[in-house]
Design an enzyme around this catalytic site. Structure first.
Site, PDB file in Angstrom:
ATOM      1  N   ASP A   1       0.731  -1.174   0.049  1.00 18.67           N
ATOM      2  CA  ASP A   1      -0.058  -0.061  -0.074  1.00 18.67           C
ATOM      3  C   ASP A   1       0.806   1.310  -0.089  1.00 18.67           C
ATOM      4  OD1 ASP A   1      -2.391  -1.321   0.155  1.00 18.67           O
ATOM      5  OD2 ASP A   1      -2.539  -1.339   2.192  1.00 18.67           O
TER       6      ASP A   1
ATOM      7  N   LYS B   1      -4.271   2.383  -2.258  1.00 15.52           N
ATOM      8  CA  LYS B   1      -5.676   2.997  -2.421  1.00 15.52           C
ATOM      9  C   LYS B   1      -5.782   4.048  -1.453  1.00 15.52           C
ATOM     10  CE  LYS B   1      -7.770  -1.146  -1.527  1.00 15.52           C
ATOM     11  NZ  LYS B   1      -6.675  -2.011  -1.734  1.00 15.52           N
TER      12      LYS B   1
ATOM     13  N   MET C   1      -9.988   7.303   9.133  1.00 16.52           N
ATOM     14  CA  MET C   1     -10.560   7.715   8.029  1.00 16.52           C
ATOM     15  C   MET C   1     -11.926   8.955   8.346  1.00 16.52           C
ATOM     16  SD  MET C   1     -10.647   4.119   5.904  1.00 16.52           S
ATOM     17  CE  MET C   1     -11.393   3.165   7.271  1.00 16.52           C
TER      18      MET C   1
END
Length: 243
Positions: free
Chosen positions: A35, A57, A172
Site C-alpha cells: 500500500d 488505495k 478515515m
C-alpha cells in the site's frame, strides 16, 4: 504448486515499529504487494531482487481497485511465489483484510496474518498519553469515519460514541468529522471534550494537534481536502501529555 501469502502489518511507516516476524517475511518474499502508506523505508527491508508491486488505495487519487489486488494475490501465489501483502497500520483494523482473505480461501491458497501497530496506539504514544485509565477511560473504541461511499456511516452506535468515559478513535474521519461531532453533541457529548488530531504518524512531517471536538470540527471543515493519513482521538485522555 501454489505459493503462500503473508499479510504483514507495517505500522504507521516507521521501520522500527515493524515486528521482527514482519521483517523476516519481507526478507524472504519473492513478491511484495504494498500500500502507499506501507512504502518508503520499510521496502528497503525486502529481499534484493524481490518484485515490488504498488497496489495503493488513497482517497482522492487514482487507486488500484480491490478486485485487481485480489487477482494479483492469486496470480502470484499460483506461481509458487512467497508473497507478502504489506498493509499500513494493523491490517485487521479497517484494512479491508477480509476481502483478500476470502479470495485466498476460495482459491485454496494458504496464508498467515502478522499483526502490527495500529495508528491509535502510535498516536497515543507520540502524544505521551495512555489509551485507558482506570477511573476516567475504561473503554477504547475504534470506529470508521467513512462508509463505502466515503460518507459518515449512518448506523453507528451514537450512545456508545458519546460516552464521556470512553476513549474513541476515528479512522478515515478527516472529512466527515464535523458531521460526526454534530451527532455526538446531539447525543449529549460535551463540545469541549478533548480531542487529538494526529497525521503522518512515524514520518518526518508528523503533526499532533490537541484541541476540543468542536474546535477540531471547525478546523477540519475549513481545511479542505488533504492527502495525508490522519487519525482522530477524543475522550477524557485525549488532551493529556506535553505539547
Amino acid at each position: 504448486m501454489s505459493g503462500f501469502v503473508s499479510f504483514i502489518s507495517a505500522g504507521p511507516g516507521d521501520p522500527e515499529l515493524l515486528t521482527l516476524k514482519g521483517a523476516a517475511r519481507l526478507r524472504e518474499a519473492d513478491v511484495v504487494l504494498y500500500d502507499d502508506l506501507a512504502s518508503g523505508a520499510i521496502l528497503d527491508l525486502a529481499r534484493p531482487g524481490a518484485n515490488l508491486v504498488a497496489v495503493g488505495k488513497r482517497a482522492g487519487r487514482a487507486s488500484t481497485k480491490q478486485h485487481h489486488v485480489n487477482r494479483l494475490l492469486i496470480d502470484y501465489a499460483a506461481t509458487g511465489s512467497r508473497v507478502v501483502r504489506l498493509k499500513s497500520g494493523d491490517a485487521g483494523i479497517f484494512g479491508r483484510l477480509e476481502e483478500e482473505l476470502e479470495t485466498l480461501r476460495e482459491a485454496g491458497i494458504g496464508y498467515e496474518i502478522v499483526p502490527g501497530v495500529t495508528s491509535a496506539c502510535v498516536a497515543a504514544a507520540q502524544a505521551g498519553i495512555p489509551l485507558t485509565r482506570r477511573h476516567t477511560s475504561r473503554r477504547v473504541q475504534f470506529v470508521t469515519g467513512a462508509d463505502v461511499t466515503g460518507e459518515l456511516p449512518q448506523n453507528l452506535n451514537w450512545a456508545a460514541l458519546a460516552d464521556p468515559d470512553a476513549t474513541t478513535v476515528v479512522y478515515m474521519g478527516r472529512r466527515t468529522f464535523p458531521a460526526l461531532v454534530a451527532k455526538l453533541v446531539e447525543h449529549g457529548l460535551s463540545a469541549s471534550t478533548p480531542a487529538l488530531f494526529a497525521e503522518s504518524l512515524g514520518r518526518t512531517d508528523e503533526r499532533l494537534v490537541r484541541t476540543t471536538i468542536a474546535e477540531l470540527a471547525e478546523q477540519l471543515a475549513r481545511g479542505g481536502a488533504a492527502s495525508t493519513a490522519a487519525v482522530i482521538m477524543f475522550g477524557a485522555l485525549a488532551k493529556g501529555g506535553s505539547s
